[in-house]
Scaffold this motif. Structure first.
Motif, PDB file in Angstrom:
ATOM      1  N   HIS A   1       2.393   1.688  -3.376  1.00  0.00           N
ATOM      2  CA  HIS A   1       1.379   2.177  -4.320  1.00  0.00           C
ATOM      3  C   HIS A   1       1.107   3.664  -4.094  1.00  0.00           C
ATOM      4  CE1 HIS A   1      -2.154   2.266  -6.852  1.00  0.00           C
ATOM      5  NE2 HIS A   1      -2.825   2.806  -5.858  1.00  0.00           N
ATOM      6  N   GLN A   2       1.020   4.064  -2.827  1.00  0.00           N
ATOM      7  CA  GLN A   2       0.769   5.473  -2.520  1.00  0.00           C
ATOM      8  C   GLN A   2       1.930   6.351  -2.983  1.00  0.00           C
ATOM      9  OE1 GLN A   2       0.080   5.168   1.701  1.00  0.00           O
ATOM     10  NE2 GLN A   2      -2.128   4.948   1.468  1.00  0.00           N
TER      11      GLN A   2
ATOM     12  N   ARG B   1       0.841  -1.206   0.000  1.00  0.00           N
ATOM     13  CA  ARG B   1       0.000   0.000   0.000  1.00  0.00           C
ATOM     14  C   ARG B   1       0.872   1.250   0.000  1.00  0.00           C
ATOM     15  NH1 ARG B   1      -5.470   0.813   1.182  1.00  0.00           N
ATOM     16  NH2 ARG B   1      -5.510  -1.242   0.241  1.00  0.00           N
TER      17      ARG B   1
ATOM     18  N   SER C   1      -8.234   3.449  -9.147  1.00  0.00           N
ATOM     19  CA  SER C   1      -6.841   3.008  -9.125  1.00  0.00           C
ATOM     20  C   SER C   1      -6.540   2.098 -10.304  1.00  0.00           C
ATOM     21  CB  SER C   1      -6.502   2.328  -7.808  1.00  0.00           C
ATOM     22  OG  SER C   1      -7.296   1.171  -7.634  1.00  0.00           O
TER      23      SER C   1
ATOM     24  N   ALA D   1       1.639   6.711  -6.735  1.00  0.00           N
ATOM     25  CA  ALA D   1       0.528   7.616  -7.049  1.00  0.00           C
ATOM     26  C   ALA D   1       0.901   9.059  -6.718  1.00  0.00           C
ATOM     27  CB  ALA D   1      -0.728   7.204  -6.286  1.00  0.00           C
TER      28      ALA D   1
ATOM     29  N   ARG E   1     -11.531   6.029  -4.999  1.00  0.00           N
ATOM     30  CA  ARG E   1     -10.122   5.616  -4.957  1.00  0.00           C
ATOM     31  C   ARG E   1      -9.995   4.161  -5.398  1.00  0.00           C
ATOM     32  NH1 ARG E   1      -8.150   5.551   0.683  1.00  0.00           N
ATOM     33  NH2 ARG E   1      -8.472   7.783   0.587  1.00  0.00           N
TER      34      ARG E   1
END
Length: 189
Positions: A92-93, A89, A182, A96, A178
């Motif tokens: 991924h953040q 996570r 994604s 992004a 979200r």
């Protein structure tokens, strides 16, 4: 033969879980949910994301109960699972965030290339389509917040509802979007 599941050690519960014993799963869930949640929330600083990740770990545990081969102890397996979910996570953040920064820099620098304009239009259309699929009240509140730039207090006054309701509706809309967006971000860019 009845026995006290709560008194069983983890290894015995795991063996019962592999035999499709849903009561063993329930005991494992109640035994470890809070600890895994606190661990994930401390790392992510986001309670909703932490709760989602812990749920994913337990869903994966149930769905793969017959194929999981635990070589260490069961508790270590669960903590390793949540740690890996948290790291995924965070990764991924970060991707992004870097992408959003890059896009922001691109917009600021005014170097509008046709390809980027096409992608931007596609993205806007996808976002608008996803927003349109939100429940009516949630969509209205979300659009007032994001498109009209109204504060939660202004929206609450306008719709004659509480600020807390507005806050929850906006948060739920963002969480839903979200999740849905994604995959689309990945496919477009």
């Amino acid at each position: 033969m009845m026995f006290d599941y709560g008194a069983l050690p983890d290894d015995d519960l795991y063996l019962l879980l592999q035999k499709d014993d849903s009561m063993a799963y329930t005991v494992i869930y109640h035994r470890y949910f809070e600890a895994l949640y606190i661990h994930a929330a401390n790392k992510l600083r986001d309670k909703d994301d932490a709760k989602d990740l812990v749920q994913e770990v337990f869903v994966g545990l149930w769905n793969n109960r017959k194929g999981i081969n635990i070589t260490s102890n069961f508790k270590s397996y669960l903590y390793t699972s949540i740690r890996n979910k948290v790291l995924d996570r965070i990764s991924h953040q970060q991707v992004a965030s870097r992408y959003a920064d890059s896009l922001q820099n691109f917009i600021i620098s005014n170097q509008c290339v046709t390809d980027h304009l096409v992608r931007e239009r596609q993205l806007i259309k996808i976002i608008d389509d996803q927003v349109a699929q939100l429940p009516d009240k949630m969509r209205a509140i979300f659009e007032m917040s994001r498109k009209e730039s109204l504060s939660h207090k202004e929206i609450a006054e306008k719709l004659n509802i509480s600020e807390l309701t507005v806050k929850k509706q906006v948060a739920n809309a963002v969480r839903i979007l979200r999740g849905k967006l994604s995959v689309n971000f990945f496919l477009i860019f």
